[in-house]
Write a protein that holds these residues in place. Structure first.
Motif, PDB file in Angstrom:
ATOM      1  N   ARG A 133      39.720  30.621  40.864  1.00 54.02           N
ATOM      2  CA  ARG A 133      38.825  31.550  40.160  1.00 54.02           C
ATOM      3  C   ARG A 133      39.440  32.000  38.837  1.00 54.02           C
ATOM      4  NH1 ARG A 133      40.644  36.767  40.695  1.00 54.02           N
ATOM      5  NH2 ARG A 133      42.152  37.197  42.348  1.00 54.02           N
ATOM      6  N   PRO A 134      38.589  32.261  37.838  1.00 54.27           N
ATOM      7  CA  PRO A 134      39.112  32.779  36.561  1.00 54.27           C
ATOM      8  C   PRO A 134      39.591  34.203  36.727  1.00 54.27           C
ATOM      9  CG  PRO A 134      36.708  32.747  36.539  1.00 54.27           C
ATOM     10  CD  PRO A 134      37.138  32.047  37.812  1.00 54.27           C
ATOM     11  N   LEU A 135      40.509  34.608  35.866  1.00 50.22           N
ATOM     12  CA  LEU A 135      41.109  35.943  35.927  1.00 50.22           C
ATOM     13  C   LEU A 135      40.570  36.798  34.799  1.00 50.22           C
ATOM     14  CD1 LEU A 135      44.795  34.916  36.676  1.00 50.22           C
ATOM     15  CD2 LEU A 135      42.964  35.417  38.296  1.00 50.22           C
ATOM     16  N   GLY A 136      40.351  38.084  35.069  1.00 47.12           N
ATOM     17  CA  GLY A 136      39.783  38.960  34.056  1.00 47.12           C
ATOM     18  C   GLY A 136      38.282  38.727  33.946  1.00 47.12           C
ATOM     19  N   GLY A 188      51.401  41.617  27.703  1.00 42.67           N
ATOM     20  CA  GLY A 188      51.070  43.016  27.991  1.00 42.67           C
ATOM     21  C   GLY A 188      49.613  43.387  27.812  1.00 42.67           C
ATOM     22  N   ILE A 189      48.696  42.461  28.011  1.00 40.11           N
ATOM     23  CA  ILE A 189      47.270  42.772  27.863  1.00 40.11           C
ATOM     24  C   ILE A 189      46.814  43.576  29.087  1.00 40.11           C
ATOM     25  CG2 ILE A 189      44.958  41.808  27.577  1.00 40.11           C
ATOM     26  CD1 ILE A 189      46.301  39.262  26.483  1.00 40.11           C
ATOM     27  N   GLU A 190      46.266  44.754  28.825  1.00 41.82           N
ATOM     28  CA  GLU A 190      45.869  45.631  29.922  1.00 41.82           C
ATOM     29  C   GLU A 190      44.390  45.999  29.916  1.00 41.82           C
ATOM     30  OE1 GLU A 190      48.407  49.026  30.005  1.00 41.82           O
ATOM     31  OE2 GLU A 190      50.223  47.867  30.447  1.00 41.82           O
ATOM     32  N   THR A 191      43.708  45.804  28.806  1.00 34.71           N
ATOM     33  CA  THR A 191      42.307  46.203  28.726  1.00 34.71           C
ATOM     34  C   THR A 191      41.450  45.049  28.206  1.00 34.71           C
ATOM     35  OG1 THR A 191      42.398  47.002  26.440  1.00 34.71           O
ATOM     36  CG2 THR A 191      43.041  48.554  28.181  1.00 34.71           C
ATOM     37  N   GLU A 192      40.165  45.118  28.546  1.00 37.19           N
ATOM     38  CA  GLU A 192      39.225  44.117  28.055  1.00 37.19           C
ATOM     39  C   GLU A 192      39.107  44.195  26.532  1.00 37.19           C
ATOM     40  OE1 GLU A 192      36.808  41.079  27.545  1.00 37.19           O
ATOM     41  OE2 GLU A 192      37.830  41.578  29.427  1.00 37.19           O
ATOM     42  N   ALA A 250      39.897  32.822  26.540  1.00 38.97           N
ATOM     43  CA  ALA A 250      38.452  32.636  26.410  1.00 38.97           C
ATOM     44  C   ALA A 250      37.775  32.391  27.753  1.00 38.97           C
ATOM     45  CB  ALA A 250      38.154  31.475  25.459  1.00 38.97           C
ATOM     46  N   THR A 251      38.525  31.817  28.715  1.00 39.72           N
ATOM     47  CA  THR A 251      37.908  31.439  29.990  1.00 39.72           C
ATOM     48  C   THR A 251      38.475  32.183  31.188  1.00 39.72           C
ATOM     49  OG1 THR A 251      39.514  29.661  30.385  1.00 39.72           O
ATOM     50  CG2 THR A 251      37.540  29.110  29.086  1.00 39.72           C
ATOM     51  N   GLY A 252      39.681  32.722  31.053  1.00 40.91           N
ATOM     52  CA  GLY A 252      40.345  33.338  32.191  1.00 40.91           C
ATOM     53  C   GLY A 252      41.024  32.339  33.105  1.00 40.91           C
ATOM     54  N   ASN A 253      41.017  31.055  32.723  1.00 45.30           N
ATOM     55  CA  ASN A 253      41.647  30.038  33.558  1.00 45.30           C
ATOM     56  C   ASN A 253      43.167  30.159  33.508  1.00 45.30           C
ATOM     57  OD1 ASN A 253      39.191  28.932  34.277  1.00 45.30           O
ATOM     58  ND2 ASN A 253      39.194  27.457  32.596  1.00 45.30           N
ATOM     59  N   LEU A 254      43.776  30.036  34.680  1.00 45.63           N
ATOM     60  CA  LEU A 254      45.233  30.113  34.781  1.00 45.63           C
ATOM     61  C   LEU A 254      45.832  28.813  34.267  1.00 45.63           C
ATOM     62  CD1 LEU A 254      47.122  31.470  37.897  1.00 45.63           C
ATOM     63  CD2 LEU A 254      47.982  29.526  36.611  1.00 45.63           C
ATOM     64  N   VAL A 255      46.767  28.917  33.318  1.00 45.29           N
ATOM     65  CA  VAL A 255      47.347  27.706  32.736  1.00 45.29           C
ATOM     66  C   VAL A 255      48.843  27.576  32.991  1.00 45.29           C
ATOM     67  CG1 VAL A 255      45.595  27.498  30.934  1.00 45.29           C
ATOM     68  CG2 VAL A 255      47.640  28.871  30.517  1.00 45.29           C
ATOM     69  N   VAL A 256      49.517  28.680  33.286  1.00 51.28           N
ATOM     70  CA  VAL A 256      50.968  28.634  33.441  1.00 51.28           C
ATOM     71  C   VAL A 256      51.402  29.969  34.034  1.00 51.28           C
ATOM     72  CG1 VAL A 256      51.533  29.585  31.174  1.00 51.28           C
ATOM     73  CG2 VAL A 256      53.127  27.975  32.239  1.00 51.28           C
ATOM     74  N   ALA A 257      52.637  30.084  34.450  1.00 48.28           N
ATOM     75  CA  ALA A 257      53.137  31.359  34.973  1.00 48.28           C
ATOM     76  C   ALA A 257      54.560  31.584  34.483  1.00 48.28           C
ATOM     77  CB  ALA A 257      53.106  31.366  36.499  1.00 48.28           C
TER      78      ALA A 257
END
Length: 413
Positions: free
Chosen positions: A407-410, A367-371, A180-187
């Motif tokens: 910065r948020p991603l996506g 595997g999310i590749e598109t908006e 919902a936000t694009g915030n990085l939470v983990v890797a």
């Protein structure tokens, strides 16, 4: 009689040679079930039948393996000759105190005039190995492509062993974000092999071989250590959510004390247990034994997270979700990338999301590749995701720079 000298003589005579290897399948079971006398009697009967086929040479070349050699007028005669050998080998065998319907694996090779006899024996053995690997022990003929693959596999295994000794492995880190936000939470830590000649090699090139050779245990050691150390570094640098996940194979759970191992890694690296998540395959979860359940609960008691990787592609069962302390479910990319075209897959993804909510487990779409894919996942309530829409896997420093940017991603909705 089959001897190296006899094979050399036949080859020197200039005829095409047919070399057949015959293996008594599950011979150990015959010995165990009926006794060694019955096993010996079976081998004697097989040898006698093969001698009756008027071959140029017949010999026992292993515990329950025979070789038969024929001269051929032309290579077209090979299949007919092999069929005769197969037919003679197959009928039932009357043994002391038992009647056994033995099954045989058969592999063969056709060599031209002056072929190296030992090479022919080796190649017939390669074909026999392929026959053993088929459910019905189907007859297999040697082909150069199989030989090339076998040689490459042996070479790759040797190189992989050397890579383990030299520590020639690295990890990239792919962000997982709040959709919902694009915030990085983990890797997720993703293994790479730094091959000295061919450069970075992806896991699909070597993981199966590592599993088959047992090297996966050593590779896994370096993997968990690297992931824990990186999580500890993120925490020291003040990252808000320094959680790192890393894949752990079923082999590691079988061949090591995972509780002691993870405890030692955490102490060595100084990582917070809650910063580490172990990603497990569904095959490991399929039929969890009491001992396995105890190990997984002990890991959760340490604070370590447990994730089911590629959910829906293996031995999916709701039973293990009920009985095991899973903290994360990862939806396989195959469901995510075709949701727009498949109502069924969308329903499945939505069901997994709701299931995760009910179980208190985080759900991550891979595997999310598109908006459009991100938007559909948000609409059905999937909280987290990863994929190239947000970021490809990154080397450690590039990932640290990304974390530092904040910065948020996506595209933020």
């Amino acid at each position: 009689m089959l001897t190296p000298d006899r094979l050399t003589q036949l080859s020197a005579e200039g005829s095409a040679l047919l070399v057949i290897k015959v293996d008594v399948s599950r011979f150990h079971d015959i010995n165990s079930g009926f006794g060694y006398d019955s096993g010996d009697a079976l081998l004697a009967q097989v040898a006698e039948r093969l001698r009756s086929l008027f071959a140029e040479a017949v010999g026992r070349v292993g515990g329950n393996e025979f070789a038969v050699v024929y001269r051929l007028a032309g290579s077209e005669d090979a299949e007919a000759t092999v069929a005769i050998v197969s037919a003679v080998s197959a009928p039932r065998h009357i043994l002391p105190g038992a009647v056994v319907n033995a099954r045989f694996a058969i592999g063969y090779v056709v060599g031209g005039p002056s072929s190296d006899p030992l090479t022919l024996l080796r190649r017939a053995g390669t074909a026999l190995h392929k026959s053993r690997a088929t459910p019905l022990r189907e007859v297999r003929r040697f082909d150069n492509e199989s030989d090339e693959r076998s040689w490459k596999r042996i070479r790759l295994a040797n190189e992989l062993q050397l890579a383990v000794s030299n520590g020639d492995f690295a990890f990239d880190y792919q962000p997982k974000v709040e959709l919902a936000t694009g915030n990085l939470v983990v890797a997720e830590a993703l293994l790479r092999w730094k091959h000295p000649l061919f450069g970075l090699q992806m896991p699909d090139r070597f993981i199966e071989l590592a599993e088959n050779t047992g090297l996966i245990v050593d590779i896994g050691t370096s993997g968990v250590r690297a992931a824990a150390a990186f999580a500890a570094r993120l925490e020291r640098d003040g990252a808000p959510s320094p959680r790192i996940s890393v894949n752990v194979s079923a082999t590691e759970f079988v061949h090591r004390d995972m509780i002691s191992f993870i405890t030692a890694i955490l102490e060595e690296t100084g990582a917070n247990p809650r910063s580490l998540t172990l990603e497990l395959t569904e095959s490991l979860m399929a039929e969890p034994t009491v001992r396995m359940q105890q190990r997984l609960r002990a890991l959760r008691d340490l604070g370590v997270g447990l994730s089911i990787d590629d959910f829906g592609t293996g031995y999916s069962s709701l039973r293990y979700l009920e009985t095991l302390p899973v903290t994360e479910i990862k939806i396989d990319r195959g469901f995510v990338q075709s949701m727009a075209e498949s109502a069924t897959k969308r329903i499945i993804v939505e069901a997994v999301v709701r299931l995760g909510q009910q179980l208190g487990a985080e759900v991550v779409a891979e595997g999310i590749e598109t908006e459009a894919e991100r938007a559909m996942l948000c609409d059905i309530g999937c909280p987290y995701g990863q994929g190239y829409l947000f970021s490809p896997p990154l080397p450690p420093q590039a990932f640290l720079d990304l974390v530092g940017s904040g910065r948020p991603l996506g595209t933020v909705r």
